[in-house]
Design a protein around this motif. Structure first.
Motif, PDB file in Angstrom:
ATOM      1  N   LEU A 229      34.103  41.602  59.719  1.00 41.98           N
ATOM      2  CA  LEU A 229      34.849  42.689  59.083  1.00 41.98           C
ATOM      3  C   LEU A 229      34.611  44.028  59.769  1.00 41.98           C
ATOM      4  CD1 LEU A 229      34.107  42.175  55.273  1.00 41.98           C
ATOM      5  CD2 LEU A 229      36.324  41.874  56.384  1.00 41.98           C
ATOM      6  N   PRO A 230      35.662  44.808  59.989  1.00 45.70           N
ATOM      7  CA  PRO A 230      35.442  46.204  60.376  1.00 45.70           C
ATOM      8  C   PRO A 230      34.870  46.965  59.173  1.00 45.70           C
ATOM      9  CG  PRO A 230      37.742  45.538  60.698  1.00 45.70           C
ATOM     10  CD  PRO A 230      37.079  44.464  59.907  1.00 45.70           C
ATOM     11  N   PRO A 231      34.095  48.031  59.410  1.00 44.83           N
ATOM     12  CA  PRO A 231      33.495  48.747  58.284  1.00 44.83           C
ATOM     13  C   PRO A 231      34.525  49.258  57.277  1.00 44.83           C
ATOM     14  CG  PRO A 231      33.126  49.902  60.378  1.00 44.83           C
ATOM     15  CD  PRO A 231      33.663  48.560  60.708  1.00 44.83           C
ATOM     16  N   GLN A 232      35.715  49.656  57.751  1.00 41.65           N
ATOM     17  CA  GLN A 232      36.704  50.182  56.801  1.00 41.65           C
ATOM     18  C   GLN A 232      37.216  49.116  55.845  1.00 41.65           C
ATOM     19  OE1 GLN A 232      36.998  50.156  60.108  1.00 41.65           O
ATOM     20  NE2 GLN A 232      39.107  49.938  60.829  1.00 41.65           N
ATOM     21  N   ASN A 233      37.026  47.847  56.191  1.00 42.60           N
ATOM     22  CA  ASN A 233      37.436  46.770  55.287  1.00 42.60           C
ATOM     23  C   ASN A 233      36.260  46.230  54.462  1.00 42.60           C
ATOM     24  OD1 ASN A 233      39.422  46.775  57.680  1.00 42.60           O
ATOM     25  ND2 ASN A 233      40.486  45.635  56.094  1.00 42.60           N
ATOM     26  N   GLY A 234      35.105  46.876  54.568  1.00 38.43           N
ATOM     27  CA  GLY A 234      33.991  46.500  53.700  1.00 38.43           C
ATOM     28  C   GLY A 234      32.895  45.706  54.373  1.00 38.43           C
ATOM     29  N   ALA A 235      32.632  45.974  55.657  1.00 32.24           N
ATOM     30  CA  ALA A 235      31.557  45.274  56.368  1.00 32.24           C
ATOM     31  C   ALA A 235      30.234  45.518  55.663  1.00 32.24           C
ATOM     32  CB  ALA A 235      31.476  45.772  57.815  1.00 32.24           C
ATOM     33  N   PRO A 236      29.301  44.593  55.736  1.00 25.29           N
ATOM     34  CA  PRO A 236      29.428  43.275  56.353  1.00 25.29           C
ATOM     35  C   PRO A 236      29.941  42.209  55.381  1.00 25.29           C
ATOM     36  CG  PRO A 236      27.182  43.612  55.675  1.00 25.29           C
ATOM     37  CD  PRO A 236      27.927  44.844  55.271  1.00 25.29           C
ATOM     38  N   ILE A 237      29.964  42.537  54.081  1.00 26.98           N
ATOM     39  CA  ILE A 237      30.411  41.521  53.112  1.00 26.98           C
ATOM     40  C   ILE A 237      31.101  42.188  51.934  1.00 26.98           C
ATOM     41  CG2 ILE A 237      28.177  41.460  51.893  1.00 26.98           C
ATOM     42  CD1 ILE A 237      28.767  38.327  51.651  1.00 26.98           C
ATOM     43  N   ARG A 238      32.191  41.575  51.503  1.00 28.51           N
ATOM     44  CA  ARG A 238      32.959  42.124  50.394  1.00 28.51           C
ATOM     45  C   ARG A 238      33.486  40.997  49.524  1.00 28.51           C
ATOM     46  NH1 ARG A 238      38.587  44.463  51.822  1.00 28.51           N
ATOM     47  NH2 ARG A 238      38.794  44.103  49.591  1.00 28.51           N
ATOM     48  N   LEU A 239      33.872  41.381  48.324  1.00 29.99           N
ATOM     49  CA  LEU A 239      34.461  40.431  47.398  1.00 29.99           C
ATOM     50  C   LEU A 239      35.979  40.394  47.612  1.00 29.99           C
ATOM     51  CD1 LEU A 239      33.963  38.771  44.693  1.00 29.99           C
ATOM     52  CD2 LEU A 239      34.476  40.907  43.497  1.00 29.99           C
ATOM     53  N   VAL A 240      36.598  39.220  47.416  1.00 32.36           N
ATOM     54  CA  VAL A 240      38.063  39.141  47.406  1.00 32.36           C
ATOM     55  C   VAL A 240      38.483  38.303  46.202  1.00 32.36           C
ATOM     56  CG1 VAL A 240      40.147  38.476  48.634  1.00 32.36           C
ATOM     57  CG2 VAL A 240      38.186  39.292  49.933  1.00 32.36           C
ATOM     58  N   VAL A 241      39.162  38.955  45.263  1.00 30.36           N
ATOM     59  CA  VAL A 241      39.664  38.258  44.069  1.00 30.36           C
ATOM     60  C   VAL A 241      41.182  38.382  44.084  1.00 30.36           C
ATOM     61  CG1 VAL A 241      39.319  37.943  41.589  1.00 30.36           C
ATOM     62  CG2 VAL A 241      37.630  39.193  42.924  1.00 30.36           C
ATOM     63  N   PRO A 242      41.899  37.385  44.620  1.00 29.12           N
ATOM     64  CA  PRO A 242      43.300  37.602  44.956  1.00 29.12           C
ATOM     65  C   PRO A 242      44.238  37.756  43.760  1.00 29.12           C
ATOM     66  CG  PRO A 242      42.695  35.310  45.305  1.00 29.12           C
ATOM     67  CD  PRO A 242      41.430  36.049  44.999  1.00 29.12           C
ATOM     68  N   TRP A 243      43.825  37.363  42.561  1.00 26.47           N
ATOM     69  CA  TRP A 243      44.748  37.491  41.433  1.00 26.47           C
ATOM     70  C   TRP A 243      44.560  38.791  40.665  1.00 26.47           C
ATOM     71  CZ3 TRP A 243      40.387  34.391  41.070  1.00 26.47           C
ATOM     72  CH2 TRP A 243      39.559  34.581  39.952  1.00 26.47           C
ATOM     73  N   LYS A 244      43.651  39.617  41.132  1.00 24.27           N
ATOM     74  CA  LYS A 244      43.406  40.912  40.502  1.00 24.27           C
ATOM     75  C   LYS A 244      43.795  42.042  41.456  1.00 24.27           C
ATOM     76  CE  LYS A 244      39.594  39.212  37.672  1.00 24.27           C
ATOM     77  NZ  LYS A 244      39.846  39.743  36.323  1.00 24.27           N
ATOM     78  N   TYR A 245      44.041  43.229  40.875  1.00 23.14           N
ATOM     79  CA  TYR A 245      44.364  44.377  41.716  1.00 23.14           C
ATOM     80  C   TYR A 245      43.233  44.642  42.705  1.00 23.14           C
ATOM     81  CZ  TYR A 245      48.262  45.170  38.570  1.00 23.14           C
ATOM     82  OH  TYR A 245      49.413  45.017  37.851  1.00 23.14           O
ATOM     83  N   GLY A 246      43.612  45.190  43.855  1.00 17.29           N
ATOM     84  CA  GLY A 246      42.696  45.331  44.975  1.00 17.29           C
ATOM     85  C   GLY A 246      41.387  46.024  44.665  1.00 17.29           C
ATOM     86  N   PHE A 247      41.410  46.990  43.716  1.00 14.32           N
ATOM     87  CA  PHE A 247      40.170  47.750  43.488  1.00 14.32           C
ATOM     88  C   PHE A 247      39.044  46.884  42.926  1.00 14.32           C
ATOM     89  CE2 PHE A 247      42.533  48.456  39.485  1.00 14.32           C
ATOM     90  CZ  PHE A 247      41.562  48.223  38.529  1.00 14.32           C
ATOM     91  N   LYS A 248      39.392  45.678  42.398  1.00 13.44           N
ATOM     92  CA  LYS A 248      38.339  44.784  41.918  1.00 13.44           C
ATOM     93  C   LYS A 248      37.547  44.187  43.093  1.00 13.44           C
ATOM     94  CE  LYS A 248      37.727  43.509  38.123  1.00 13.44           C
ATOM     95  NZ  LYS A 248      36.872  44.148  37.090  1.00 13.44           N
ATOM     96  N   SER A 249      38.191  44.103  44.249  1.00  9.60           N
ATOM     97  CA  SER A 249      37.576  43.447  45.412  1.00  9.60           C
ATOM     98  C   SER A 249      36.656  44.420  46.120  1.00  9.60           C
ATOM     99  CB  SER A 249      38.661  42.916  46.353  1.00  9.60           C
ATOM    100  OG  SER A 249      39.378  41.888  45.705  1.00  9.60           O
ATOM    101  N   ILE A 250      35.503  44.604  45.556  1.00 13.69           N
ATOM    102  CA  ILE A 250      34.527  45.626  45.962  1.00 13.69           C
ATOM    103  C   ILE A 250      34.033  45.379  47.395  1.00 13.69           C
ATOM    104  CG2 ILE A 250      32.681  44.290  44.856  1.00 13.69           C
ATOM    105  CD1 ILE A 250      31.381  46.962  44.074  1.00 13.69           C
ATOM    106  N   LYS A 251      33.836  46.490  48.123  1.00 13.97           N
ATOM    107  CA  LYS A 251      33.488  46.396  49.544  1.00 13.97           C
ATOM    108  C   LYS A 251      31.998  46.679  49.775  1.00 13.97           C
ATOM    109  CE  LYS A 251      38.020  48.010  51.199  1.00 13.97           C
ATOM    110  NZ  LYS A 251      38.701  48.780  50.143  1.00 13.97           N
TER     111      LYS A 251
END
Lengths: 333, 213
Positions: A229-251
């Motif tokens: 992941l690039p840092p702007q996308n939440g490096a080195p690890i982030r959550l992805v919850v595809p059925w929820k709005y993006g802000f739930k997918s914490i970086k």
């Protein structure tokens, strides 16, 4: 017969540009007052920024090894890598969507420590290398629906959060999972100034119900487009919850804690009438200030790309519906 | 230098025409170039959002500049710059209309039922439209001949620009996800612009009160 090569100028070692000078040439040119013509034509999101000279080296991720999992992946057209990595909401680096790409390169994501604790039998600590190597990685091509009514299709690389939670062994009292982003004002300008960070209280926190967190769609992502992941996308690890709005997918997550109470979540704390704990994508429940019935899909194409599409319940991930059976989703938005 | 500043400078007709031509070229050129970049997908990840921001923000910037003209004309020894005010005001209108058109045609993509429901249900859109209606009224009455015909009523009507300024900033602030954001700077600039006019604005409101009684 080929002519013997005769240099027109005689150069000695003394004439060779010093390596440091060569590597620093951009800054040197800038200090001499030159602005590259390319900077004038650079793709900037702001007309006002035409004269910015930011020829930063683009982020280069490390290639990852992963399997592909078509069962959970969509076949819709993917959002190009450039757009995925230049259009981000990551208020720790500023509220403009171009800010993360511009300022997140200051973030030190290696070394890193992710702690899993709280109501668990077996607390886990993962260091940077563990994040990439402990669990087998797979690629999931997910739709990402932002609460601002735009969406992307992104190939994430990661592992199911369930795998990590199973290793930590939640105690029977654990009902919720709380997540926390790194707090490091020296590297995150938005945490340093209330104004730059949009008045958000940091560190950024998010939460899921334990059954949501254990769902196979819920991913811990360490890569995008096959690279880290690039840092702007939440490096080195982030959550992805595809059925929820993006802000739930914490970086850029540093802590995952199992709790018995619903944990506080950042946007809910900031404006509880606009952002709920659940934040499931739901075309029938509008944001108070805009409609959620449709969205603009950011893919390729310019102004005339007809990219407005209908928003689907749970962002099209109908398999999560049983998690919310008998729940009034207009009340628990 | 002092003499230069103390003696009022008059602009010749040729100078004014050249200046106006430059303003036209720059402001319509920038707008056209930005649309060109949008059509050719050179405005970053989301050209629609980039264009909405470009037209909206620059409409506000131009409104600020327009409001700066009359105090500048009073304090600088060159009253002739007043002759640029109408032109700048027209571009505020042009950029604001582009802003609305981008929203309708590229953001909502001619989904008329969505447009209707957004206008009815979203207060910040209503506020923005009210501001645009004021700008429209000021634009159609901006001709010199109409100004003469309307007499004192022209000035009362055009005082609505201050109401417009407040509505525009309200629209801007309301559209953001957080309160502590860029629009705060704009409110500060607006306060600075309105401060020297506070007596005028007070009498204007006082005047309308007396009339009602």
């Amino acid at each position: 017969m080929p002519k013997p090569f005769k240099p027109s100028v005689r150069l000695t070692d003394n004439d060779v540009t010093d390596e440091d000078v060569y590597k620093d040439r951009r800054r040197l040119l800038k200090s001499m007052g030159f602005v590259g013509a390319s900077a004038l034509l650079a793709n900037k999101a702001h007309g006002i920024g035409w004269f910015d000279d930011d020829e930063k080296e683009p982020f280069k991720g490390k290639p990852l090894e992963f399997s592909t999992n078509s069962e959970y992946s969509t076949e819709q057209a993917q959002t190009p890598y450039d757009k995925v990595t230049s259009y981000n909401n990551f208020y720790e680096f500023g509220t403009d969507k171009g800010d993360p790409a511009e300022y997140a390169d200051k973030l030190t994501y290696n070394p890193w420590q992710l702690k899993v604790d709280g109501l668990v039998e077996n607390p886990v600590t993962l260091n940077y290398d563990d994040l990439l190597n402990t669990y087998s990685l797979e690629e999931r091509i997910y739709r990402l629906r932002c609460v601002e009514a735009w969406s992307m299709v992104i190939p994430w690389t990661g592992f199911e959060l369930a795998k990590l939670l199973k290793q930590a062994k939640p105690l029977s009292g654990a009902k919720y999972v709380a997540f926390e982003t790194l707090y490091r004002p020296s590297e995150m300008r938005g945490q340093n100034s209330r104004f730059v960070g949009g008045g958000v209280e940091y560190p950024y926190v998010e939460g899921l119900r334990l059954d949501e967190a254990m769902h196979p769609l819920t991913l811990m992502s360490v890569g995008v487009y096959g690279n880290t992941l690039p840092p702007q996308n939440g490096a080195p690890i982030r959550l992805v919850v595809p059925w929820k709005y993006g802000f739930k997918s914490i970086k850029s997550v540093v802590r995952i804690a199992l709790t018995d109470k619903e944990p506080p979540t950042t946007w809910n704390r900031l404006a509880s009438n606009e952002y709920g704990f659940y934040a499931n994508v739901n075309p029938k429940v509008d944001h108070p200030r805009w409609s959620q019935a449709s969205e603009r899909r950011i893919a390729t194409g310019g102004l005339f790309a007809r990219n407005r599409i209908e928003t689907k319940m749970f962002n099209g991930y109908e398999e999560v519906a049983p998690l919310y059976k008998d729940m009034n989703l207009s009340r628990y938005y | 230098m002092r003499r230069l500043l103390s003696r009022p400078a008059r602009l010749t007709r040729a100078q004014i025409i050249t200046g106006k031509t430059l303003v036209h070229l720059i402001l319509s050129g920038l707008l056209a170039f930005q649309f060109f970049l949008g059509v050719t997908n050179q405005l970053g990840a989301d050209p629609v959002e980039a264009l909405i921001n470009f037209t909206g923000l620059n409409a506000i910037h131009l409104l600020f500049i327009t409001l700066l003209v009359s105090p500048a004309a009073r304090h600088l020894p060159c009253g002739d710059i007043m002759r640029y005010r109408r032109l700048l005001g027209l571009y505020v209108f042009a950029y604001a209309v582009s802003h609305l058109l981008v929203y309708i045609f590229f953001e909502l993509q001619r989904d008329w039922s969505l447009l209707a429901s957004e206008i009815i249900e979203r207060p910040y859109i209503i506020v923005g439209l009210c501001a645009l209606m004021i700008l429209t009224a000021l634009t159609v009455t901006s001709f010199e001949s109409l100004r003469k015909k309307m007499g004192r009523r022209w000035q009362s009507l055009h005082n609505l620009i201050y109401v417009c300024l407040v509505l525009v900033l309200l629209h801007f602030s309301w559209s953001q996800k957080t309160i502590i954001a860029e629009p705060l700077i704009y409110w500060a600039v607006a306060a600075i612009l309105l401060l020297p006019r506070k007596d005028k604005i007070k009498t204007w409101f006082g005047f309308s009160k007396r009339k009602r009684r």
